[in-house]
Scaffold this active site. Structure first.
Site, PDB file in Angstrom:
ATOM      1  N   ASP A 142       0.872  -1.183   0.000  1.00  0.00           N
ATOM      2  CA  ASP A 142       0.000   0.000   0.000  1.00  0.00           C
ATOM      3  C   ASP A 142       0.905   1.228   0.000  1.00  0.00           C
ATOM      4  O   ASP A 142       0.711   2.148   0.773  1.00  0.00           O
ATOM      5  CB  ASP A 142      -0.927   0.001   1.228  1.00  0.00           C
ATOM      6  N   ASP A 178       7.024   1.870   3.222  1.00  0.00           N
ATOM      7  CA  ASP A 178       7.025   0.836   2.171  1.00  0.00           C
ATOM      8  C   ASP A 178       8.133   1.148   1.160  1.00  0.00           C
ATOM      9  O   ASP A 178       8.822   0.246   0.673  1.00  0.00           O
ATOM     10  CB  ASP A 178       5.698   0.807   1.393  1.00  0.00           C
ATOM     11  N   ASP A 230       7.825  -1.386   7.658  1.00  0.00           N
ATOM     12  CA  ASP A 230       7.994  -2.223   6.460  1.00  0.00           C
ATOM     13  C   ASP A 230       9.462  -2.607   6.221  1.00  0.00           C
ATOM     14  O   ASP A 230       9.729  -3.767   5.873  1.00  0.00           O
ATOM     15  CB  ASP A 230       7.365  -1.534   5.246  1.00  0.00           C
TER      16      ASP A 230
HETATM   17  C1  BDR Z   1       2.147  -0.325   8.780  1.00  0.00           C
HETATM   18  O1  BDR Z   1       1.097   0.585   8.497  1.00  0.00           O
HETATM   19  C2  BDR Z   1       1.483   1.498   7.495  1.00  0.00           C
HETATM   20  O2  BDR Z   1       1.248   2.798   7.941  1.00  0.00           O
HETATM   21  C3  BDR Z   1       2.946   1.268   7.238  1.00  0.00           C
HETATM   22  O3  BDR Z   1       3.244   1.432   5.864  1.00  0.00           O
HETATM   23  C4  BDR Z   1       3.189  -0.138   7.694  1.00  0.00           C
HETATM   24  O4  BDR Z   1       2.951  -1.069   6.665  1.00  0.00           O
HETATM   25  C5  BDR Z   1       2.634  -0.087  10.178  1.00  0.00           C
HETATM   26  O5  BDR Z   1       1.610  -0.335  11.083  1.00  0.00           O
HETATM   27 CA    CA Z   2       2.790  -0.327   4.337  1.00  0.00          CA
END
Ligand code: BDR
Ligand code: CA
Length: 317
Positions: A11, A16, A244
């Site tokens: 996402d 990420d 991530d």
């Molecule tokens: C996760 O939630 C998203 O905000 C970040 O990309 C990560 O995958 C952390 O809780």
């Molecule tokens: Ca993420």
């Protein structure tokens, strides 16, 4: 050398991006393609952010396919305050030449698993589990050909980041997480705790060293601007909790894992205050067979050295 094949589902927001750049730059792995899902931002924006990151990472260019735009049952609740409205700190970043590839990401996952020998492809998820749950419902037998799933998800053995018990990726689509958790193939959750307990967050000196290491480091720090601001309140200082990247490091460089155990886990989909929480049966009350590994702590130096090395930056020992 035979490279381990990966599919990365994301996402794509700012953390990420760092994880994706790490994976693209680790020569031991081959990313077959990316699939985008809604979460931090809408799926379409997540796909653009992934393309942008592929360009910035400067290695090879796996296709990016669109997966699900909507969650299974729940209305979307983006993480704009954590990653910015565009997921990348609202700095106007856009991909320069790459475009989204034709084809449905969920079907592409199934096709890749059919086309490759069983147990030769890993799936790494950095967002909500919607695409993976849909693939499991569409063709369960094909999904059994996955070697393993490593998912950034759950609060691990500590508090959550969107409620006292829930972590964002699970909470955003707990129904999907329930399907994936109960599916019965090798599954590892890297909990949110893995990126903040035991000194795993990037501190001020490390953030500066990464930023000053060159254009890629600068991009990856700058796009985390909103998270840095949020953490000044949350953690009382300049820290980046890189959820991530922690999951990516645990998946690609398991030497950095400190605590990991196999537990029976149950995702709470009741519409109460613990929606999206994952009950981890640490003391084996249920008597049920474990269904997931949970990585709840990393060796911080191993993790950070791997992160810096893959990103072509020198770690400030
Ligand atoms: C996760 O939630 C998203 O905000 C970040 O990309 C990560 O995958 C952390 O809780
Ligand atoms: Ca993420």
């Amino acid at each position: 050398m035979l490279k381990q094949k990966l599919i990365i589902d994301t996402d794509c927001g700012s953390d990420d991006a760092m994880a994706i750049a790490m994976a693209l730059r680790d020569p031991n792995y081959e990313i077959l393609f990316f699939t985008a899902v809604s979460g931090n931002v809408h799926r379409d924006q997540a796909a653009l952010n992934t393309l942008l990151t592929v360009e910035k990472a400067g290695t090879y260019e796996p296709p990016v396919y669109l997966g699900a735009a909507d969650m299974l049952l729940r209305d979307l609740a983006y993480a704009h305050e954590t990653h910015g409205d565009d997921g990348m700190g609202d700095l106007g970043f856009k991909p320069e030449h790459l475009k989204v590839s034709e084809g449905n990401g969920i079907l592409k996952i199934l096709e890749a698993l059919r086309d490759n020998e069983p147990q030769t492809v890993d799936i790494i998820t950095l967002g909500t589990l919607t695409n993976i749950a849909l693939a499991m419902r569409l063709e369960p037998e094909t999904m059994r050909r996955v070697r393993r799933i490593v998912a950034m998800g759950t609060a691990g053995l500590h508090p959550g980041n969107v409620s006292p018990v829930a972590e964002f990726n699970i909470w955003q689509d707990a129904e999907a997480a329930k399907i994936v958790t109960e599916f019965g193939i090798p599954l590892t959750y890297v909990g949110w705790d893995a990126c903040w307990v035991n000194g795993a967050m990037l501190d001020e000196k490390e953030i500066k060293a990464l930023h000053d290491s060159g254009p890629l480091g600068e991009f990856l720090v700058d796009c985390n601007k909103c998270l840095l601001e949020l953490n000044r309140e949350r953690f009382n200082g300049d820290y980046l909790d890189m959820a991530d990247p922690a999951a990516m490091a645990a998946a690609l460089h398991p030497q950095c894992i400190d605590i990991c155990d196999n537990y029976y886990c149950e995702v709470d989909t009741n519409k109460g205050p613990s929606y999206g929480g994952v009950l981890v049966d640490t003391f084996r009350f249920s008597g049920k067979e474990p269904n997931a590994y949970i990585v709840s702590q990393l060796k911080p130096k191993e993790f950070k050295r791997y992160l810096f090395e893959t990103l072509g930056a020198e770690y400030p020992e």
